[in-house]
Design a protein around this motif. Structure first.
Motif, PDB file in Angstrom:
ATOM      1  N   THR A  86       2.139  56.379  43.878  1.00  0.00           N
ATOM      2  CA  THR A  86       2.247  57.236  43.741  1.00  0.00           C
ATOM      3  C   THR A  86       2.724  58.311  44.698  1.00  0.00           C
ATOM      4  O   THR A  86       3.742  59.022  45.246  1.00  0.00           O
ATOM      5  CB  THR A  86       1.104  58.023  43.126  1.00  0.00           C
ATOM      6  OG1 THR A  86      -0.102  58.191  43.289  1.00  0.00           O
ATOM      7  CG2 THR A  86       1.091  57.258  41.178  1.00  0.00           C
ATOM      8  N   TRP A  87       1.533  58.037  45.730  1.00  0.00           N
ATOM      9  CA  TRP A  87       1.960  58.721  46.522  1.00  0.00           C
ATOM     10  C   TRP A  87       2.981  58.870  47.757  1.00  0.00           C
ATOM     11  O   TRP A  87       3.471  59.771  47.729  1.00  0.00           O
ATOM     12  CB  TRP A  87       0.271  59.041  47.637  1.00  0.00           C
ATOM     13  CG  TRP A  87       0.380  60.270  49.199  1.00  0.00           C
ATOM     14  CD1 TRP A  87      -0.022  61.420  48.618  1.00  0.00           C
ATOM     15  CD2 TRP A  87       1.379  59.277  49.696  1.00  0.00           C
ATOM     16  NE1 TRP A  87       0.133  61.804  50.338  1.00  0.00           N
ATOM     17  CE2 TRP A  87       1.055  60.511  51.413  1.00  0.00           C
ATOM     18  CE3 TRP A  87       1.302  58.214  51.016  1.00  0.00           C
ATOM     19  CZ2 TRP A  87       1.003  60.854  52.060  1.00  0.00           C
ATOM     20  CZ3 TRP A  87       2.077  57.823  51.867  1.00  0.00           C
ATOM     21  CH2 TRP A  87       1.504  59.481  53.286  1.00  0.00           C
TER      22      TRP A  87
ATOM     23  N   ARG B  23       5.930  60.102  45.860  1.00  0.00           N
ATOM     24  CA  ARG B  23       6.293  61.375  45.760  1.00  0.00           C
ATOM     25  C   ARG B  23       6.636  61.872  46.855  1.00  0.00           C
ATOM     26  O   ARG B  23       7.455  62.905  46.254  1.00  0.00           O
ATOM     27  CB  ARG B  23       4.680  61.765  45.343  1.00  0.00           C
ATOM     28  CG  ARG B  23       4.400  62.038  44.252  1.00  0.00           C
ATOM     29  CD  ARG B  23       2.895  62.533  43.048  1.00  0.00           C
ATOM     30  NE  ARG B  23       3.441  64.005  43.694  1.00  0.00           N
ATOM     31  CZ  ARG B  23       3.802  64.973  42.758  1.00  0.00           C
ATOM     32  NH1 ARG B  23       4.210  64.489  42.126  1.00  0.00           N
ATOM     33  NH2 ARG B  23       3.707  66.157  42.740  1.00  0.00           N
ATOM     34  N   ARG B  24       6.278  61.710  48.170  1.00  0.00           N
ATOM     35  CA  ARG B  24       6.360  61.584  49.721  1.00  0.00           C
ATOM     36  C   ARG B  24       7.894  61.207  49.494  1.00  0.00           C
ATOM     37  O   ARG B  24       8.802  61.810  50.776  1.00  0.00           O
ATOM     38  CB  ARG B  24       5.575  61.246  50.312  1.00  0.00           C
ATOM     39  CG  ARG B  24       4.180  61.716  50.678  1.00  0.00           C
ATOM     40  CD  ARG B  24       3.976  62.641  51.147  1.00  0.00           C
ATOM     41  NE  ARG B  24       4.090  63.465  52.272  1.00  0.00           N
ATOM     42  CZ  ARG B  24       4.729  63.766  53.380  1.00  0.00           C
ATOM     43  NH1 ARG B  24       5.035  65.122  52.709  1.00  0.00           N
ATOM     44  NH2 ARG B  24       4.935  63.833  54.644  1.00  0.00           N
TER      45      ARG B  24
ATOM     46  N   TYR C  92      10.501  61.557  44.960  1.00  0.00           N
ATOM     47  CA  TYR C  92      10.341  60.747  43.307  1.00  0.00           C
ATOM     48  C   TYR C  92       9.265  61.720  42.511  1.00  0.00           C
ATOM     49  O   TYR C  92       9.161  61.411  41.788  1.00  0.00           O
ATOM     50  CB  TYR C  92      10.222  59.598  43.437  1.00  0.00           C
ATOM     51  CG  TYR C  92      11.544  58.553  43.365  1.00  0.00           C
ATOM     52  CD1 TYR C  92      11.909  57.822  42.516  1.00  0.00           C
ATOM     53  CD2 TYR C  92      11.078  57.659  44.547  1.00  0.00           C
ATOM     54  CE1 TYR C  92      13.302  57.108  42.874  1.00  0.00           C
ATOM     55  CE2 TYR C  92      11.937  57.345  45.119  1.00  0.00           C
ATOM     56  CZ  TYR C  92      13.219  56.419  44.523  1.00  0.00           C
ATOM     57  OH  TYR C  92      14.215  55.289  44.847  1.00  0.00           O
ATOM     58  N   ALA C  93       9.243  62.538  43.159  1.00  0.00           N
ATOM     59  CA  ALA C  93       7.863  63.579  42.405  1.00  0.00           C
ATOM     60  C   ALA C  93       9.157  64.177  40.793  1.00  0.00           C
ATOM     61  O   ALA C  93      10.300  64.882  41.408  1.00  0.00           O
ATOM     62  CB  ALA C  93       7.395  64.654  43.429  1.00  0.00           C
TER      63      ALA C  93
ATOM     64  N   GLY D 105      11.155  57.813  39.730  1.00  0.00           N
ATOM     65  CA  GLY D 105      10.215  57.522  40.227  1.00  0.00           C
ATOM     66  C   GLY D 105       8.731  56.899  39.258  1.00  0.00           C
ATOM     67  O   GLY D 105       8.285  56.137  39.787  1.00  0.00           O
TER      68      GLY D 105
ATOM     69  N   VAL E 253       3.215  60.415  39.040  1.00  0.00           N
ATOM     70  CA  VAL E 253       4.744  61.027  39.936  1.00  0.00           C
ATOM     71  C   VAL E 253       5.655  61.558  38.963  1.00  0.00           C
ATOM     72  O   VAL E 253       6.572  62.029  39.511  1.00  0.00           O
ATOM     73  CB  VAL E 253       5.516  59.646  40.134  1.00  0.00           C
ATOM     74  CG1 VAL E 253       6.916  59.141  40.375  1.00  0.00           C
ATOM     75  CG2 VAL E 253       4.487  58.236  41.397  1.00  0.00           C
ATOM     76  N   LYS E 254       5.478  61.119  37.836  1.00  0.00           N
ATOM     77  CA  LYS E 254       6.416  62.212  36.856  1.00  0.00           C
ATOM     78  C   LYS E 254       6.282  63.719  36.940  1.00  0.00           C
ATOM     79  O   LYS E 254       7.022  64.726  37.088  1.00  0.00           O
ATOM     80  CB  LYS E 254       6.752  61.704  36.028  1.00  0.00           C
ATOM     81  CG  LYS E 254       7.081  62.487  34.489  1.00  0.00           C
ATOM     82  CD  LYS E 254       8.797  62.739  34.483  1.00  0.00           C
ATOM     83  CE  LYS E 254       9.436  63.373  34.016  1.00  0.00           C
ATOM     84  NZ  LYS E 254      10.100  64.404  34.311  1.00  0.00           N
TER      85      LYS E 254
ATOM     86  N   ARG F  63       5.808  67.143  37.893  1.00  0.00           N
ATOM     87  CA  ARG F  63       5.995  68.249  39.380  1.00  0.00           C
ATOM     88  C   ARG F  63       5.171  68.729  40.366  1.00  0.00           C
ATOM     89  O   ARG F  63       3.980  68.387  40.371  1.00  0.00           O
ATOM     90  CB  ARG F  63       7.048  69.447  38.506  1.00  0.00           C
ATOM     91  CG  ARG F  63       7.406  70.008  37.758  1.00  0.00           C
ATOM     92  CD  ARG F  63       9.402  69.253  38.572  1.00  0.00           C
ATOM     93  NE  ARG F  63      10.019  69.190  37.074  1.00  0.00           N
ATOM     94  CZ  ARG F  63      11.505  68.177  37.395  1.00  0.00           C
ATOM     95  NH1 ARG F  63      11.202  68.080  38.383  1.00  0.00           N
ATOM     96  NH2 ARG F  63      12.203  68.643  36.394  1.00  0.00           N
ATOM     97  N   ALA F  64       5.924  68.834  41.619  1.00  0.00           N
ATOM     98  CA  ALA F  64       4.841  68.790  43.314  1.00  0.00           C
ATOM     99  C   ALA F  64       4.876  70.769  42.802  1.00  0.00           C
ATOM    100  O   ALA F  64       5.377  71.252  41.630  1.00  0.00           O
ATOM    101  CB  ALA F  64       6.129  68.759  44.177  1.00  0.00           C
TER     102      ALA F  64
END
Length: 142
Positions: free
Chosen positions: A53-54, A57-58, A61-62, A67, A138-139, A141-142
């Motif tokens: 997941t990290w 996201r990086r 795909y966040a 993602g 992952v889904k 939001r950042a």
């Protein structure tokens, strides 16, 4: 002549490849620890989900459904790979053969059946929870 991928798509493709490699490496480590402890250690699915997941996201795909699906698929791949390798290792141990030779000779259907027989309902539920966790993380939001 095929078109060059856009610069924006390259990091995402690298992100997917990296997530898959993290899943496979995590599955192999999970198998090794499971064999050492003589249990299936299904809870390690959550630890495998973290680098997957990290990575996603990086790589942008966040907050995306794509993602989340890739993350869920990667964790499922890691679980399948771990349980498959554990089944091959059990057969190799029973027959006294090297694991590599057993892996090459053994039919995939037999390994899948052995893995299914050695995986309990609780372990499956834990792996499914880790798959859902990876997708949801992952889904988010950042």
């Amino acid at each position: 002549m095929p078109a060059e991928p856009s610069p924006a798509s390259r990091p995402r493709a690298i992100g997917i490849a990296t997530a898959i490699m993290c899943a496979l490496a995590g599955g192999a480590l999970w198998c090794l620890l499971s064999l050492y402890s003589r249990g299936d250690l299904a809870g390690l699915a959550f630890l495998v989900a973290l680098p997957v997941t990290w990575t996603l996201r990086r790589h942008g795909y966040a907050g995306r459904w794509s993602g989340a699906l890739v993350a869920a698929a990667c964790v499922a791949l890691a679980a399948f790979y771990s349980f498959y390798l554990q089944a091959v290792a059990r057969i190799a141990g029973m027959l006294g053969l090297p694991m590599r030779e057993t892996l090459l000779r053994m039919e995939p259907g037999m390994a899948i059946d052995i893995a299914r027989a050695n995986t309990g309902t609780t372990s499956i539920a834990i792996v499914v929870a880790a798959i859902v966790f990876a997708g949801a993380f992952v889904k988010r939001r950042a």
